[in-house]
Design a protein around this motif. Structure first.
Motif, short mmCIF file in Angstrom:
data_model
loop_
_atom_site.label_atom_id
_atom_site.label_comp_id
_atom_site.label_asym_id
_atom_site.label_seq_id
_atom_site.Cartn_x
_atom_site.Cartn_y
_atom_site.Cartn_z
N PHE A 130 20.65 4.77 22.25
CA PHE A 130 19.76 4.63 24.00
C PHE A 130 20.54 6.43 23.80
O PHE A 130 21.54 7.39 24.36
N ASP A 131 19.01 6.53 25.04
CA ASP A 131 18.96 8.37 25.42
C ASP A 131 19.16 7.63 26.78
O ASP A 131 18.46 7.58 27.66
N THR A 132 20.39 8.75 27.73
CA THR A 132 20.56 8.69 29.43
C THR A 132 20.25 10.27 29.10
O THR A 132 20.87 10.53 31.23
N THR A 133 19.91 10.66 29.02
CA THR A 133 19.49 12.31 29.31
C THR A 133 18.06 12.59 29.67
O THR A 133 17.58 12.77 31.55
N THR A 134 17.12 12.21 28.68
CA THR A 134 16.02 12.11 29.43
C THR A 134 15.29 11.08 29.79
O THR A 134 15.10 11.65 30.91
N VAL A 135 16.43 9.79 30.13
CA VAL A 135 15.49 8.59 30.87
C VAL A 135 16.83 8.44 31.59
O VAL A 135 18.31 8.39 31.05
N SER A 136 17.34 8.63 33.24
CA SER A 136 18.35 8.52 33.85
C SER A 136 18.61 7.05 33.36
O SER A 136 18.00 5.36 32.83
N LYS A 137 20.29 6.92 33.58
CA LYS A 137 20.69 5.66 32.66
C LYS A 137 20.62 4.88 34.24
O LYS A 137 20.56 4.81 34.50
N ALA A 138 20.23 3.44 32.81
CA ALA A 138 19.53 2.17 33.66
C ALA A 138 20.51 0.79 33.65
O ALA A 138 21.35 1.46 32.86
N THR A 139 21.12 0.36 34.57
CA THR A 139 22.08 -0.45 34.35
C THR A 139 21.87 -1.42 32.74
O THR A 139 20.50 -2.21 32.72
N ASN A 140 23.05 -1.57 32.30
CA ASN A 140 22.93 -1.94 30.49
C ASN A 140 21.49 -1.76 30.46
O ASN A 140 20.96 -2.37 29.09
N THR B 128 17.85 -16.36 34.42
CA THR B 128 17.89 -17.67 34.52
C THR B 128 16.29 -17.92 34.83
O THR B 128 16.18 -17.74 36.15
N PRO B 129 16.18 -19.71 35.39
CA PRO B 129 15.16 -19.86 36.03
C PRO B 129 15.93 -19.97 37.58
O PRO B 129 14.56 -20.29 38.17
N ASN B 130 16.39 -19.64 37.74
CA ASN B 130 17.34 -20.24 39.33
C ASN B 130 16.62 -18.56 39.45
O ASN B 130 18.37 -17.67 41.30
N ASN B 131 16.58 -17.55 38.40
CA ASN B 131 16.83 -16.28 39.59
C ASN B 131 17.94 -15.57 39.58
O ASN B 131 18.40 -14.69 39.91
N LYS B 132 18.86 -15.46 38.36
CA LYS B 132 20.15 -14.96 38.20
C LYS B 132 20.46 -14.18 37.09
O LYS B 132 19.60 -14.85 35.19
N ASN B 133 20.77 -12.99 36.75
CA ASN B 133 21.39 -12.18 35.21
C ASN B 133 23.10 -12.05 35.03
O ASN B 133 23.37 -12.62 35.64
N ILE B 134 22.61 -12.99 33.13
CA ILE B 134 23.55 -13.77 33.04
C ILE B 134 23.88 -12.87 31.84
O ILE B 134 24.95 -13.26 30.96
N LEU B 135 23.22 -11.31 31.43
CA LEU B 135 23.93 -10.65 31.16
C LEU B 135 24.84 -9.81 30.87
O LEU B 135 25.03 -9.54 32.07
N LYS B 136 26.54 -9.66 30.01
CA LYS B 136 27.65 -9.11 29.88
C LYS B 136 27.70 -8.12 29.57
O LYS B 136 27.94 -6.99 30.15
N ALA B 137 26.98 -8.12 28.72
CA ALA B 137 27.09 -7.03 27.86
C ALA B 137 26.14 -6.01 26.49
O ALA B 137 25.63 -7.24 26.47
N VAL B 138 25.59 -5.04 25.88
CA VAL B 138 24.91 -4.86 24.89
C VAL B 138 25.59 -3.95 24.17
O VAL B 138 25.93 -2.74 24.26
N LYS B 139 25.38 -4.44 22.78
CA LYS B 139 25.76 -3.17 22.25
C LYS B 139 24.47 -3.32 21.27
O LYS B 139 23.43 -4.13 20.55
N LEU B 140 23.99 -2.16 21.02
CA LEU B 140 23.06 -0.20 20.01
C LEU B 140 23.10 -1.37 18.73
O LEU B 140 24.89 -0.80 18.25
N ASN B 141 22.27 -1.55 17.42
CA ASN B 141 22.79 -1.76 16.48
C ASN B 141 21.28 -0.28 15.51
O ASN B 141 20.99 0.22 16.49
#
Length: 427
Positions: free
Chosen positions: A329-339, A346-359
């Motif tokens: 995850f590079d937040t220097t070259t590209v400004s940090k985006a949410t998550n 979801t089909p009713n237009n909601k973002n259900i993401l809670k956390a992102v883990k990098l492997n």
């Protein structure tokens, strides 16, 4: 002497001086001796293919002499930067009077320099742009005027090569088109028109060159989704993402299409529609990597993008094709985006993401509820009507290629990573 006669005299003097300068410039061209192989690799598309607004950082005299004359135009000369989509006559006049006000930075300049550094004196790199700005894909395929002119320029380069007894070969064409299709909401036919272009360009070029090898397409990815006036990042049905998603899938699945990369990691002029000169240089150098792979018979370069997705309870596991692991995850070259640019809608237009883990080669995304039936997205975000690595549609996921692949631009060392393709996938 009347004012009219003075003006006419001045114009004649300007033309005479420019013509003499033009002749002496061409007489000073490097002399190419012996048998040569010409690799013709032009760029085709709309305004990004033409480098519009990208202030030139390539020095044409250096491009002409640094590589012993091995980088040439479709005329097999060194008059770079003269382009007019509507008239070859206007191009010639621009050459004679050295009119370079619109000689922008092209991606193929960086590509050609990288290739010239990899090949010997018997190999020439023939480059030029083709296409038309602000044009949807159906306005660029056969039998459009830009397509006809493009084929004629390839044929001209071929004939001039044969006159000198040189081999001539088109291994690939660089593709930079799609912004107008996003803005005009014509995405439903993009794949159809692209495949027609791929078929026609192969038939028409092979009929000229008589080569047996297929012409590959080196495709970038347009990311200008916030230019769509209906864009909302949480819309389950995102029409704006159709073109970049189609381009990604073409690179993933079609054996004749290779990757250069997405545009979002770069700065855009006024955060609008055109990447700047540095971005053009980087895209070109990445394209050169694919060209080298084609010529050397290497495994097809599909860039950094997801290959399979699985669900485990409320988690999504995305496995990636990672050219050079590990992922970062590079937040220097590209400004940090949410998550880091990821979302689960979801089909009713909601973002259900809670956390992102990098492997090392995968991403695990935890959601607040089951993600079945949702859309997993990357870089489908950004400020309305803005583009680029600060405020536009973007993500922070890249590989580690830049630790081994670098280029020097204006005395600065630039690391060339593979950045993840923008994607929008229904689970």
């Amino acid at each position: 002497m009347s004012q009219k006669k003075i003006i006419i005299t001045i114009c004649i003097l300007i033309v005479c001086i420019s013509t003499i300068s033009y002749v002496f410039y061409n007489l000073s061209e490097p002399e190419l001796k012996g048998h040569k192989t010409v690799l013709c690799i032009p760029v085709y598309g709309q305004s990004l293919a033409l480098g519009e607004e990208a202030t030139r950082i390539t020095d044409f005299d250096s491009l002409r002499t640094k590589y012993n004359g091995r980088i040439i135009t479709e005329n097999l000369n060194y008059n770079f930067g003269y382009f007019d989509h509507s008239s070859e006559f206007k191009e010639k006049i621009k050459e004679i009077i050295h009119y370079q006000r619109k000689a922008y930075e092209l991606s193929v300049y960086g590509m050609a320099e990288e290739l010239a550094s990899q090949f010997g004196n018997d190999t020439l790199i023939c480059i030029f742009p083709g296409g038309h700005g602000m044009t949807r894909i159906e306005g660029l395929i056969k039998p459009s005027a830009p397509y006809k002119k493009f084929i004629e320029e390839i044929e001209r380069a071929y004939k001039k090569s044969k006159e000198r007894g040189w081999n001539f070969y088109v291994p690939a064409i660089c593709w930079m088109q799609g912004e107008s299709d996003i803005v005009d909401y014509t995405q439903d036919t993009y794949k159809k028109y692209f495949m027609q272009f791929l078929k026609d360009i192969n038939n028409d070029i092979k009929s000229i060159t008589k080569q047996q090898e297929y012409i590959r397409i080196i495709s970038y990815q347009t990311n200008a989704i916030t230019k769509g006036k209906k864009f909302k990042s949480n819309n389950f049905l995102s029409l704006e993402s159709c073109v970049p998603e189609t381009q990604r899938l073409l690179v993933l699945k079609d054996t004749l299409i290779w990757a250069s990369g997405p545009t979002y990691p770069y700065s855009f002029v006024n955060e609008n529609i055109h990447i700047n000169a540095l971005g053009q240089k980087c895209i070109g150098t990445l394209a050169a990597k694919s060209i080298l792979g084609i010529i050397r018979g290497e495994k097809r370069n599909i860039g950094l993008q997801p290959t399979d997705i699985t669900i485990s309870n409320n988690d999504i596991i995305i496995n990636f094709n990672v050219p050079i692991p590990p992922l970062h995850f590079d937040t220097t070259t590209v400004s940090k985006a949410t998550n880091y640019g990821f979302s689960v809608i979801t089909p009713n237009n909601k973002n259900i993401l809670k956390a992102v883990k990098l492997n090392e080669k995968s991403i695990t995304i935890n959601c607040s509820t089951s993600p079945k039936g949702c859309r997993i997205r990357y870089a489908i975000n950004g400020n309305f009507m803005q583009s680029g690595n600060k405020n536009g549609p973007r993500g922070n996921l890249r590989d580690s290629q830049g630790e081994i692949l670098q280029t020097i631009i204006n005395d600065n060392i630039i690391k060339l990573h593979n950045w993840c393709f923008q994607f929008d996938i229904k689970i």
